[in-house]
Design a protein around this motif. Structure first.
Motif, short mmCIF file in Angstrom:
data_model
loop_
_atom_site.label_atom_id
_atom_site.label_comp_id
_atom_site.label_asym_id
_atom_site.label_seq_id
_atom_site.Cartn_x
_atom_site.Cartn_y
_atom_site.Cartn_z
N TRP A 1 0.80 -1.22 0.00
CA TRP A 1 0.00 0.00 0.00
C TRP A 1 0.83 1.28 0.00
CZ3 TRP A 1 -4.81 -0.43 -1.38
CH2 TRP A 1 -5.46 -1.64 -1.16
N THR A 2 2.13 1.15 0.24
CA THR A 2 2.99 2.33 0.24
C THR A 2 3.74 2.51 -1.06
OG1 THR A 2 3.29 2.13 2.65
CG2 THR A 2 4.87 3.49 1.46
N PHE A 3 4.17 1.40 -1.68
CA PHE A 3 5.03 1.50 -2.84
C PHE A 3 4.44 0.93 -4.13
CE2 PHE A 3 7.90 1.01 0.89
CZ PHE A 3 8.41 2.30 0.89
N VAL A 4 3.50 -0.01 -4.03
CA VAL A 4 2.99 -0.68 -5.23
C VAL A 4 1.66 -0.07 -5.69
CG1 VAL A 4 2.25 -2.87 -6.23
CG2 VAL A 4 4.17 -2.82 -4.62
N MET A 5 0.67 -0.08 -4.81
CA MET A 5 -0.66 0.37 -5.21
C MET A 5 -0.69 1.84 -5.65
SD MET A 5 -2.49 -2.25 -5.23
CE MET A 5 -4.06 -1.45 -5.55
N PRO A 6 0.05 2.77 -5.00
CA PRO A 6 0.01 4.15 -5.50
C PRO A 6 0.45 4.28 -6.95
CG PRO A 6 0.90 4.11 -3.29
CD PRO A 6 0.78 2.68 -3.71
N ILE A 7 1.48 3.51 -7.38
CA ILE A 7 1.93 3.59 -8.77
C ILE A 7 0.83 3.12 -9.72
CG2 ILE A 7 3.67 2.82 -10.41
CD1 ILE A 7 4.73 4.63 -8.24
N ILE A 8 0.14 2.04 -9.34
CA ILE A 8 -0.96 1.55 -10.17
C ILE A 8 -2.06 2.59 -10.28
CG2 ILE A 8 -2.74 -0.23 -10.34
CD1 ILE A 8 -0.81 -2.16 -8.98
N PHE A 9 -2.39 3.22 -9.16
CA PHE A 9 -3.43 4.25 -9.18
C PHE A 9 -2.97 5.47 -9.97
CE2 PHE A 9 -5.63 1.66 -6.30
CZ PHE A 9 -6.88 2.19 -6.05
N GLY B 1 -4.58 8.60 -13.85
CA GLY B 1 -3.99 9.63 -14.70
C GLY B 1 -4.35 9.47 -16.15
N ASN B 2 -4.37 8.22 -16.64
CA ASN B 2 -4.73 7.99 -18.04
C ASN B 2 -6.23 8.15 -18.28
OD1 ASN B 2 -2.40 7.03 -19.86
ND2 ASN B 2 -2.04 5.89 -17.97
N VAL B 3 -7.03 7.73 -17.31
CA VAL B 3 -8.49 7.85 -17.48
C VAL B 3 -8.90 9.31 -17.55
CG1 VAL B 3 -10.70 7.50 -16.32
CG2 VAL B 3 -9.07 5.63 -16.49
N THR B 4 -8.31 10.15 -16.71
CA THR B 4 -8.71 11.56 -16.64
C THR B 4 -7.79 12.47 -17.46
OG1 THR B 4 -7.33 11.94 -14.66
CG2 THR B 4 -9.61 11.21 -14.32
N GLY C 1 -5.38 14.85 -15.61
CA GLY C 1 -4.41 13.80 -15.86
C GLY C 1 -3.53 13.53 -14.65
N PHE C 2 -2.25 13.35 -14.91
CA PHE C 2 -1.31 13.03 -13.83
C PHE C 2 -1.09 14.21 -12.89
CE2 PHE C 2 0.09 10.11 -17.29
CZ PHE C 2 -0.29 8.93 -16.67
N GLU C 3 -1.31 15.44 -13.36
CA GLU C 3 -1.16 16.60 -12.48
C GLU C 3 -2.18 16.58 -11.35
OE1 GLU C 3 1.30 18.72 -12.74
OE2 GLU C 3 2.08 17.78 -14.55
N GLN C 4 -3.31 15.90 -11.56
CA GLN C 4 -4.31 15.72 -10.49
C GLN C 4 -4.16 14.36 -9.85
OE1 GLN C 4 -6.71 17.16 -8.73
NE2 GLN C 4 -7.57 15.27 -7.89
N ALA C 5 -3.93 13.32 -10.65
CA ALA C 5 -3.94 11.95 -10.14
C ALA C 5 -2.79 11.68 -9.17
CB ALA C 5 -3.88 10.95 -11.30
#
Length: 372
Positions: A25-33, A38-41, A177-181
């Protein structure tokens, strides 16, 4: 006291980092999110990116078709020449000849999907058509022969009516995008880890008698609380620095010109999140209470605080509501520094709010800390 707190913080931090849940939850899931959200928005609300539209122009469409294509480009469309596109405008054969003959012409706009985006495309397309028609009326009323030359001459003529535009204030384009995500996910997962892992380990230590043994040691209550908080806030700092580095390297996020103010803001936020998580662990009686309360509270605060979407696109009352939560303080401050070009002084109230709330939470925790 301080040496005891530092020793306890160091040992607890090593324990927290070794946990598989912490790595996930600290290193893996944030990258996935980061990647997914970022791509969806990425295309939502982009003020620089043009929207592609396929314009099917037959060979005998004439110069009015070229004028229409030019007006579509002025409406922030990017013209592509392909069939079966999701946004498509079909111009009928003999378009110019039919219009000049005074006969009705039907343009077919095909747009898959429904909602505000579709209505916006229809409005922009209609504006392009009506401006061509208006110029045609203007040329014909002067007795000139409508052609590409007379249309060009009409554009060069000075306008009888001019519009004086002045700024009513600095425009705020919400980050996308990534600026928000990336900032939003960073703020959300910092709270989530503090509310779950940070709280659950405290409950486990109480159930296993570890806290009771600490109570019988020469360490003071204040040293124990400070050490436990130090371990969790250190984990929060590691998580924040890792997320910022990943956002910069992998997703090219620009953190703006006030990196020091951003780190200070996020540090104050992580300090408060760690204390709130410890309060959850202090008052919870079971693992279910910790997980349920931690997950629900962190997700609700993330949603209402603007971590999932730019809070600036929501109604005014929800923007005001966001400032009730620590997530709202963090996201509003990050938007000011990263997206809206504000000075570092603009986030002083956000930092003060986090620090004052942390002091209050710390006082309550120190007075009510349970060893058993």
């Amino acid at each position: 006291m301080l040496s005891d707190a530092l020793f306890l913080a160091y040992r607890d931090l090593l324990y927290l980092i070794r946990r598989r849940e912490t790595w996930l939850w600290t290193f893996v899931m944030p990258i996935i999110f980061f990647y997914f959200i970022g791509n969806v928005t990425g295309g939502f609300g982009n003020h620089e990116k043009r929207d592609p539209i396929a314009v099917l122009v037959p060979p005998n469409a004439g110069f009015l078709a070229d004028e229409l294509v030019h007006r579509l480009e002025q409406q922030n469309f990017q013209i592509v020449h392909t069939e079966n596109f999701f946004r498509e405008l079909r111009i009928p054969p003999g378009f110019t000849q039919t219009v000049l003959a005074g006969k009705p012409v039907k343009l077919e706009l095909t747009r898959y999907g429904a909602g505000l985006d579709t209505e916006y495309d229809q409005t922009r397309t209609a504006r392009a058509v009506y401006t061509v028609l208006a110029d045609l009326v203007a040329v014909s009323s002067k007795g000139d022969t409508p052609n590409s030359q007379t249309f060009a001459q009409l554009v060069e003529q000075p306008r009888l009516i001019s519009l004086d535009v002045t700024s009513a204030g600095k425009r705020k384009d919400p980050p996308i995008g990534f600026e928000q995500a990336v900032p939003g996910t960073l703020v959300m997962f910092t709270l989530l880890v503090m509310f779950t892992s940070g709280a659950a380990t405290l409950l486990v230590e109480r159930r296993q008698g570890i806290l009771l043994r600490l109570a019988s040691s020469p360490m003071s209550r204040g040293a124990v609380v400070l050490g436990k908080w130090g371990a969790r806030v250190s984990l929060g700092f590691i998580q924040i620095l890792f997320a910022m580095a990943a956002g910069t390297v992998l997703f090219k996020v620009n953190w703006g010109d006030h990196l020091g103010a951003i780190l200070l803001l996020l540090g104050a936020y992580a300090s408060l999140a760690a204390l709130l998580g410890m309060l959850i662990g202090n008052f919870s009686r079971s693992d279910g209470q910790v997980v349920g309360l931690g997950v629900i509270a962190s997700n609700v605060m993330a949603a209402l605080g603007g971590c999932w979407w730019p809070i600036e696109i929501t109604p005014r009352w929800t923007q005001t509501l966001a400032l009730v939560f620590p997530t709202g303080w963090a996201m509003d401050g990050l938007h000011k520094l990263m997206s809206f070009g504000d000075s570092a002084e603009a986030v002083i109230p956000h930092i003060v709010a986090c620090v004052v709330s942390a002091l209050i939470a710390g006082y309550v925790l120190a007075r009510t800390f349970r060893f058993q």
